[in-house]
Structure formats: structure tokens, C-alpha cells
Design an enzyme around this catalytic site. Structure first.
Site, PDB file in Angstrom:
ATOM      1  N   GLU A 166       0.845  -1.096   0.008  1.00 59.91           N
ATOM      2  CA  GLU A 166      -0.012  -0.097  -0.082  1.00 59.91           C
ATOM      3  C   GLU A 166       0.897   1.291  -0.076  1.00 59.91           C
ATOM      4  OE1 GLU A 166      -2.119  -0.185   3.703  1.00 59.91           O
ATOM      5  OE2 GLU A 166      -2.830  -2.213   3.486  1.00 59.91           O
ATOM      6  N   LYS A 201       2.289   4.620   1.662  1.00 60.82           N
ATOM      7  CA  LYS A 201       2.140   5.038   2.860  1.00 60.82           C
ATOM      8  C   LYS A 201       1.967   6.644   2.693  1.00 60.82           C
ATOM      9  CE  LYS A 201       5.325   5.283   6.840  1.00 60.82           C
ATOM     10  NZ  LYS A 201       5.256   6.349   7.571  1.00 60.82           N
ATOM     11  N   ASP A 237       1.433  10.375   3.692  1.00 59.21           N
ATOM     12  CA  ASP A 237       2.202  11.256   4.500  1.00 59.21           C
ATOM     13  C   ASP A 237       1.173  12.315   5.099  1.00 59.21           C
ATOM     14  OD1 ASP A 237       4.251  12.296   5.864  1.00 59.21           O
ATOM     15  OD2 ASP A 237       5.014  13.102   4.322  1.00 59.21           O
ATOM     16  N   TYR A 293      -7.169   2.460   6.295  1.00 55.32           N
ATOM     17  CA  TYR A 293      -6.280   1.159   5.863  1.00 55.32           C
ATOM     18  C   TYR A 293      -6.511   0.199   6.962  1.00 55.32           C
ATOM     19  CZ  TYR A 293      -2.986   3.963   8.753  1.00 55.32           C
ATOM     20  OH  TYR A 293      -2.506   4.892   9.687  1.00 55.32           O
ATOM     21  N   LYS A 304      10.811   3.015   2.858  1.00 60.98           N
ATOM     22  CA  LYS A 304      10.830   4.365   2.611  1.00 60.98           C
ATOM     23  C   LYS A 304      11.469   4.575   1.254  1.00 60.98           C
ATOM     24  CE  LYS A 304       9.702   6.610   6.507  1.00 60.98           C
ATOM     25  NZ  LYS A 304      10.094   7.696   6.948  1.00 60.98           N
ATOM     26  N   CYS A 307      27.583  41.414  -4.634  1.00 61.73           N
ATOM     27  CA  CYS A 307      27.098  40.327  -5.597  1.00 61.73           C
ATOM     28  C   CYS A 307      28.572  39.818  -6.317  1.00 61.73           C
ATOM     29  CB  CYS A 307      26.155  40.954  -6.864  1.00 61.73           C
ATOM     30  SG  CYS A 307      25.987  39.751  -8.070  1.00 61.73           S
ATOM     31  N   CYS A 355      28.186  41.168 -10.151  1.00 67.90           N
ATOM     32  CA  CYS A 355      28.146  42.577 -10.734  1.00 67.90           C
ATOM     33  C   CYS A 355      28.777  43.677  -9.503  1.00 67.90           C
ATOM     34  CB  CYS A 355      26.706  43.114 -11.304  1.00 67.90           C
ATOM     35  SG  CYS A 355      25.608  42.983  -9.900  1.00 67.90           S
ATOM     36  N   CYS A 399      20.469  40.600  -4.874  1.00 65.92           N
ATOM     37  CA  CYS A 399      21.322  41.360  -5.721  1.00 65.92           C
ATOM     38  C   CYS A 399      20.308  42.547  -6.204  1.00 65.92           C
ATOM     39  CB  CYS A 399      22.264  40.832  -6.845  1.00 65.92           C
ATOM     40  SG  CYS A 399      22.557  42.124  -8.240  1.00 65.92           S
ATOM     41  N   CYS A 445      22.304  43.185 -13.384  1.00 67.12           N
ATOM     42  CA  CYS A 445      23.002  42.074 -13.101  1.00 67.12           C
ATOM     43  C   CYS A 445      22.952  41.043 -14.211  1.00 67.12           C
ATOM     44  CB  CYS A 445      22.776  41.435 -11.792  1.00 67.12           C
ATOM     45  SG  CYS A 445      23.756  40.140 -11.462  1.00 67.12           S
TER      46      CYS A 445
HETATM   47  S1  IVH Z   1      -0.340   0.655   9.131  1.00 68.16           S
HETATM   48  C1  IVH Z   1       0.287  -1.238  13.120  1.00 68.16           C
HETATM   49  N1  IVH Z   1      -0.642   1.652   6.570  1.00 68.16           N
HETATM   50  O1  IVH Z   1       2.548   5.625   8.792  1.00 68.16           O
HETATM   51  C2  IVH Z   1       0.249  -0.633  11.618  1.00 68.16           C
HETATM   52  N2  IVH Z   1       0.268   3.121   8.182  1.00 68.16           N
HETATM   53  O2  IVH Z   1       5.196   5.480  10.027  1.00 68.16           O
HETATM   54  C3  IVH Z   1       0.193   0.762  11.711  1.00 68.16           C
HETATM   55  N3  IVH Z   1       0.599   5.627   7.322  1.00 68.16           N
HETATM   56  O3  IVH Z   1       1.273   5.954  12.138  1.00 68.16           O
HETATM   57  C4  IVH Z   1       0.084   1.551  10.318  1.00 68.16           C
HETATM   58  N4  IVH Z   1      -0.110   5.092   5.536  1.00 68.16           N
HETATM   59  O4  IVH Z   1      -0.026   7.173  10.394  1.00 68.16           O
HETATM   60  C5  IVH Z   1      -0.379   2.023   8.027  1.00 68.16           C
HETATM   61  N5  IVH Z   1      -1.217   2.516   4.288  1.00 68.16           N
HETATM   62  C6  IVH Z   1      -0.679   2.626   5.586  1.00 68.16           C
HETATM   63  C7  IVH Z   1      -0.357   3.824   5.955  1.00 68.16           C
HETATM   64  C8  IVH Z   1       0.275   4.100   7.447  1.00 68.16           C
HETATM   65  C9  IVH Z   1       0.318   6.028   6.229  1.00 68.16           C
HETATM   66  C10 IVH Z   1       1.072   6.219   8.640  1.00 68.16           C
HETATM   67  C11 IVH Z   1       0.443   5.998   9.891  1.00 68.16           C
HETATM   68  C12 IVH Z   1       1.304   5.307  10.761  1.00 68.16           C
HETATM   69  C13 IVH Z   1       2.790   5.958  10.137  1.00 68.16           C
HETATM   70  C14 IVH Z   1       3.708   4.709  10.831  1.00 68.16           C
END
Ligand code: IVH
Length: 668
Positions: free
Chosen positions: A110, A112, A114, A215, A303, A394, A397, A412, A417
Site C-alpha cells: 500500500e 504510505k 504522509d 487502512y 521508505k 554580488c 556585478c 542583488c 546584473c
Molecule cells: S499501518 C500497526 N498503513 O504511517 C500498523 N500506516 O510510520 C500501523 N501510514 O502511524 C500503520 N499510510 O499514520 C499503515 N497504508 C498505511 C499507512 C500508514 C500512512 C502512517 C500511519 C502510521 C505511520 C507509521
């Protein structure tokens, strides 16, 4: 003994440092270091604690999760511990985990997202309480704020009692639109989303374009035939929850190759993503693996960011932008980072250099994240030459450098310039601006150095030098023809393009569009307005223009040089008026009000679609209201799409629009 002391001290200082970064990130939403640097500190502490467990602090941040609790909200004890995820940074680390966990098993892959984690408590099908992750044990109750999110079901289709976990986030386009109105106050969508759910006024939160994807879910009254994560996602979907796109169930064998295709797709996604999450599909298997106090053993975050690399600053030079801003950059010993060799890394400004203590000869960590240019992140061994100081003049110039308003940057101020002039020309000709074919950085630099062009107007006199151009090394009749034709063709562009292409501070395409919509559709009209005593108030009354933009508009309208340049350009045939969109005999859109949002494959820029609509009778609107009849939307569509759905406005995809054009026999 000395080293023991050193290790103890290092563990202590890392613990303290990580705790303070946790507070900045989770409580105040103002992180002061990039995620990767935080992750490096965390990894260092974890490995030291593994080697020397007796010296680990009882409440070490590696054993708990960063707390977001503040004292402004009612507290709530979570019904299950809200855990975090363990990170992996490369595929071999991930492969190792998959091999250990089970190559033949099924995993969910999935995005992740942010944003900010949220727990949604439903009792007998009704949303009762929304709680932040908090300490993982106790969270802040932010129900009223979360309930403002349109796509979140407050009543389920069935009378389930369930705890749902998800992420609150903002699409990039929504964030940009919102942030623009606030004068660019917010650093990124993540901080704004997390800050918004902790806002004290739900009415204010309702104005923010928050979204949610869920999720996971925990069912209070037993599992009832739910055996896998896939089952859980299926139920959530059926109950009307928004789920992130692209989630896949795969065996361990197929995971790693799939990660590559997710990686390639990442930059095209409309929402912020900081990696992938890989979770075991079978709930029974999850149970047998269990979890630590920080994270489950059955899941990993992958990551995308590469960790930082160590290198050395060999020299420091400067980039001078078209606005005159000086950006110091470190020339570093070439270093391979995330697949490319880095030779330059930005040092942003003097404040940043001072904070880092950076200087020539220093050993540093550099990072390269996504589309952002590499940056020096940390000094690990100071320079013998001391901290670098920007020159007072600068370097190109020799004009005295100054700070403008409350900016951290030096500028500048000499508009002649050479670096500023060159970059202004490069900006004007670039793809997103006047899009002049054949005139890239290299050609402009060459013509500039030959003293054939020094300002934008000179481009339109370049045809007089055809013979000289043709004799240049690497240029022939054909390439000169392309350039000169490109310049000539750019005269077709109207005010909508010409004004923002000048590169005047604050005056970009969006501001120009707003001006045009407000009837200020030519330079002349802007001049007339600027001469009125009521100019400021009149501009203030235009929605979408803030005080900084008003100041810039009035200053530029009064500026002699800008006026001379525009006058020259007009006399050379460049338009500073807006074209009337010619009306066609075919008027199928008559009586309709169209709004266009997102990006399109066949209409770039999207104004091309809008022009077709207005040419064929439609009215153009810039925001969705009850009077809007149609919303044409593409990828990256923001809150306008939500609003259109809410108001029952007809939503039209690019494909449907193309069909409509075909049906009406409208060529495009
Ligand atoms: S699962 C126990 N799934 O990432 C499992 N987390 O760094 C917990 N997050 O606190 C999380 N997308 O806020 C899960 N598809 C996803 C996610 C996700 C974003 C965030 C979540 C968690 C953090 C962990």
C-alpha cells in the site's frame, strides 16, 4: 572506560534529541530536520541500544511512539495500542524481512500516505469519537474537526461497532491553492493536515481541504469470518470508506519487483507519499508474529528516501536567480546518492549555513529527496577555515547585497546584473512560460555573451542578426529558423502568458488569471487602475489576491523600467491584451457554466479546454458554486471535485469531454 562513558553519553544525547524532534513533529507540526535525518538518529540509537541494552532509557523513543498529545483536548484511552511501523530503506533489507517472515505468504502492498494518523470509533454504525494517535495508549479527542471531512461516512451502511484507522491528508493541488491564499505560510501538506486536526475551531477546519484514506479496522465483537487484511479492506469499502488507490495483495516473491512500479508511479500521485507499507495479509499469521511496544513484526514501511551520504565541501559558489536572490551552493566531492552522482548541494542561505556551521573543507552529510535538489543536511566535521560567510557584494556585478523585507535571503538589487538578466531570459523562453522552441539555457547564454540580447525585447530583434546566428558554431540555417520562428510564434500568446512570463515577483499565471477575470485584462488597464486613488481597495476586493501581490502589482505598474520594457515589447508585436475568445457558430455549451480543474493529456495548459468551452457558448467560472453546471476534471483535481459532488454539479472526465466534443463535431 572513556569509550563506555562516550557511548552512555551518546545514548543519552540521542534520546534527548529524538524526544525533542518527536515533540516538534507530532505536537507542534514544525519539524526542524528532514525525515531522513531523524531516521538516521533513530537508527543510530536503536543499534546502540541493541548492543548496550542496560544503558537504554526506560522510556526510550525506540520503545514507544512519538506523542502528539497537547493540553487543549479531552483525552481518550485507545481500545487497542496504536502502533507505529518499523522502517526499511532498501530492497535488500526488505527482502531479508520477507525471507524471514515467509516468501510464499501473501502481503498487502500500500501507499504510505504522509499525513496524520487518526482513529475513528464507530458504535452501532455511528461515528462517535475521533482520536489522534497520541502516545499510542491515550489520544486527543478531535471529533468535531475530523467530522468536517466530507468523504468520511458518519453513519455506516450496517450497525457495526468498529475502530477504523486511517490517515488524514491533503492533495498537493489543494494544499497549494490553500497555502497561496495564506501567503505561503505553511511548509507542506503534512504539517498543515496535522495542524488542522488539532485546530481549536472546527469552523476553520471546515475551510481546509482535508481528505482521509482508511487502512485498517478492529472489530469489537469478534472477527466473524474475517481472516485477512483483504477482508477488512473489503468491508471498509462496502461501508463507504475512502480507501487509497492501488493497494495490491501479492506473494513475497512478487513484492520487490512491484515496489519498482510503485516507485515510478509515486511522483504522479496527487497526494503526499513517503513510502510504501507492506503488511502480512493473514490475521492469524500476524497474531503469531506479534508486536513490540513500538511496531508490529508483521509489517514494514519501505521508505523511498535514500539515507544521506557523506562527502566534503570543496568550494562554495552562488546561484543568482532572476529576482536577484543569492543561493549559496556547495560544490562537493562527487558522491553517488539515490542513483545519481551529486556534485552540488544547496546551502539555501546564510542563516542555514550558520545553523549547520558549514564551511569549505567541512565533512558533511548530503541528501537528495524526490524532486528536491540535493541539500547539505549536517556538518560532521567542521571546516578548518571556519563557517562560511556570504560576500557583502554580488559576486557577478559587485552590487551590495541586501535583505528584502523579513526574508532570510540576500538579494542583488541590480536589475542589470548579468546573471539576473540571463535567468530572466531563460525563464521567459521556458516551456511553462512563452515556450519558445530552440531557445534553451545554452543558446540564451551564448547569445547573451555575444551581447546580442540583454533583455526580453531584444529577443524580438534577434531576426536582424540571422546571418551572424547562422555562422555560429553548432548553428545552421535550420536551427536558426526554428528559433526565429519560435520567437515569432510567441507573439500569438496573449496577456495570460506574457505578463507572468516577465518573471515579476508575485505575478504568476494564477494572479494574472484572477486579474483577467476581474476585468483587468491588459497592461493598460492595470496601469489605469494603479493611477486611481482607490487602486489598493479595488485590488483588495478581488478574491485571490493578497497584500503582497497588491504591493507588487502597484510597484511594477509604477516602475519606469518595467513600463519601458512592456512598451518596447508591444511595439515589437508582443501582446499585453487578452484575446477575445472568438465565438463559433456551434454553441452547444450555451447557458452552461464550466469550471476546469486538474491536469489533462490533450489540453495543456488546461486553458485550451476552457477556450473551447467559451468559444462554443459556455461561461467560464473559477470556482464551483451552486450556479456551476459542469466541472471538467483531471488527475490532481482538488477540493473543487468534492464540492461539485456535494452540490450535485455534473462532473466530466477528459474522456467524456472528448466524446462530447466529438458528438458536437467540435474539432480540437
Ligand atoms: S499501518 C500497526 N498503513 O504511517 C500498523 N500506516 O510510520 C500501523 N501510514 O502511524 C500503520 N499510510 O499514520 C499503515 N497504508 C498505511 C499507512 C500508514 C500512512 C502512517 C500511519 C502510521 C505511520 C507509521
Amino acid at each position: 572506560m572513556e569509550t563506555e562513558d562516550k557511548i552512555k553519553k551518546r545514548i543519552k544525547s540521542l534520546t534527548k534529541e529524538i524526544n525533542s524532534h518527536n515533540d516538534r513533529y507530532y505536537k507542534y507540526n514544525t519539524p526542524s530536520i528532514p525525515d531522513i535525518e531523524y531516521d538516521a538518529l533513530f537508527a543510530e540509537l536503536k543499534s546502540l541500544e541493541e548492543k548496550y541494552p542496560v544503558w537504554a532509557a526506560k522510556n526510550s523513543p525506540t520503545k514507544s511512539i512519538g506523542s502528539d498529545l497537547t493540553n487543549q483536548f479531552t483525552k481518550f484511552k485507545h481500545q487497542v495500542p496504536v502502533l507505529s511501523l518499523e522502517n526499511t530503506y532498501n530492497t535488500s533489507e526488505l527482502e531479508e524481512w520477507i525471507t524471514k517472515t515467509g516468501m510464499d505468504l501473501e502481503y498487502s502492498l500500500e501507499w504510505k500516505i504522509d499525513g496524520a494518523s487518526i482513529l475513528l470509533y464507530y458504535t452501532e454504525g455511528k461515528l462517535t469519537t475521533c482520536v489522534t494517535r497520541g502516545t499510542g495508549g491515550i489520544g486527543d479527542v478531535v471529533t468535531e474537526n475530523v467530522k468536517t471531512i466530507q468523504s468520511l461516512p458518519q453513519v455506516l451502511k450496517s450497525d457495526l461497532t468498529v475502530t477504523v484507522r486511517g490517515e488524514i491528508f491533503m492533495n498537493f493541488s489543494d494544499f497549494e491553492e490553500f497555502n497561496e491564499e495564506y501567503g505561503g505560510k505553511f511548509a507542506n501538506p503534512r504539517n498543515l493536515s496535522a495542524g488542522s486536526i488539532k485546530h481549536k475551531d472546527p469552523n476553520e477546519v471546515a475551510k481546509r481541504p482535508l481528505r482521509i484514506y482508511v487502512y485498517d479496522a478492529y472489530f469489537g465483537n469478534g472477527r466473524k469470518g474475517i481472516h485477512t487484511h483483504e477482508d477488512i479492506l473489503g468491508i471498509l469499502k462496502k461501508e463507504g470508506f475512502p480507501l487509497a488507490p492501488d493497494t495490491e495483495i501479492l506473494t513475497g516473491l512478487n513484492l520487490v519487483s512491484k515496489i519498482d512500479s510503485f516507485k515510478k508511479k509515486k511522483d504522479k500521485m496527487p497526494f503526499p507519499i513517503d513510502g510504501l507499507v507492506i503488511k502480512l495479509n493473514s490475521l492469524e499469521k500476524r497474531e503469531s508474529l506479534g508486536e513490540t511496544s513500538h511496531s508490529p513484526r508483521w509489517a514494514r514501511a519501505f521508505k523511498f528516501d535514500a539515507l544521506m551520504m557523506e562527502t566534503e565541501i570543496e568550494a562554495i559558489d552562488y546561484a543568482i536567480g532572476r529576482t536577484g536572490k543569492i543561493t549559496p551552493r556547495a560544490r562537493v566531492t562527487p558522491t553517488l546518492l539515490a542513483g545519481t552522482t551529486v556534485t552540488y548541494a544547496t546551502l539555501h542561505n546564510q542563516d542555514y549555513i550558520d545553523q549547520l556551521g558549514a564551511g569549505i573543507g567541512a565533512k558533511v552529510l548530503i541528501s537528495k529527496r524526490g524532486e528536491i535538489i540535493p541539500a547539505v543536511e549536517k556538518v560532521i566535521q567542521a571546516s578548518k577555515m571556519g563557517v562560511f560567510k556570504l560576500p557583502s557584494k554580488c559576486p557577478v556585478c559587485n552590487t551590495k547585497l541586501v535583505k528584502v523585507d523579513d526574508s532570510v535571503d540576500f538579494f542583488c538589487t541590480n536589475r542589470y546584473c548579468p546573471e539576473r538578466e540571463k535567468n530572466t531570459l531563460i525563464f521567459f523562453c521556458s516551456k511553462k512560460q512563452m515556450n519558445i522552441e530552440g531557445l534553451g539555457e545554452k543558446q540564451i547564454e551564448l547569445f547573451y555573451n555575444n551581447k546580442w540580447i540583454h533583455n526580453i525585447a531584444d529577443l524580438y530583434r534577434l531576426h536582424k542578426r540571422r546571418k551572424e546566428l547562422e555562422t555560429l558554431d553548432g548553428f545552421g540555417e535550420k536551427s536558426v529558423k526554428i528559433i526565429l520562428e519560435g520567437i515569432e510564434k510567441s507573439k500569438e500568446k496573449d496577456f495570460r502568458f506574457t505578463l507572468p512570463s516577465l518573471g515579476l515577483n508575485e505575478i504568476g499565471p494564477k494572479v494574472t488569471e484572477v486579474l483577467i477575470e476581474a476585468g483587468i485584462d491588459s497592461w493598460e488597464k492595470l496601469l489605469l487602475l494603479s493611477k486611481k486613488a482607490t487602486a489598493e481597495e479595488e485590488l483588495e476586493s478581488i478574491h485571490g489576491i493578497g497584500p503582497r501581490t497588491i504591493k507588487a502589482l502597484l510597484e511594477n505598474a509604477k516602475d519606469k523600467e518595467t513600463n519601458k520594457l512592456i512598451k518596447d515589447l508591444i511595439s515589437l508585436g508582443v501582446k499585453f491584451t487578452t484575446d477575445e475568445v472568438e465565438k463559433s457558430e456551434l454553441q452547444p455549451f450555451i447557458g452552461q457554466s464550466w469550471c476546469v480543474t486538474g491536469s489533462f493529456e490533450n489540453f495543456q495548459p488546461r486553458d485550451k479546454a476552457m477556450d473551447l468551452i467559451t468559444k462554443h457558448g459556455g461561461r467560464k467560472v473559477s470556482s464551483v458554486s451552486s450556479k456551476t453546471t459542469h466541472l471538467l476534471y483531471g488527475p490532481g483535481a482538488g477540493s473543487k471535485l468534492d464540492k461539485a459532488i456535494e452540490l450535485g454539479v455534473l462532473t466530466v472526465t477528459e474522456e467524456e469531454f472528448l466524446k462530447l466534443l466529438k458528438k458536437e463535431k467540435i474539432p480540437f
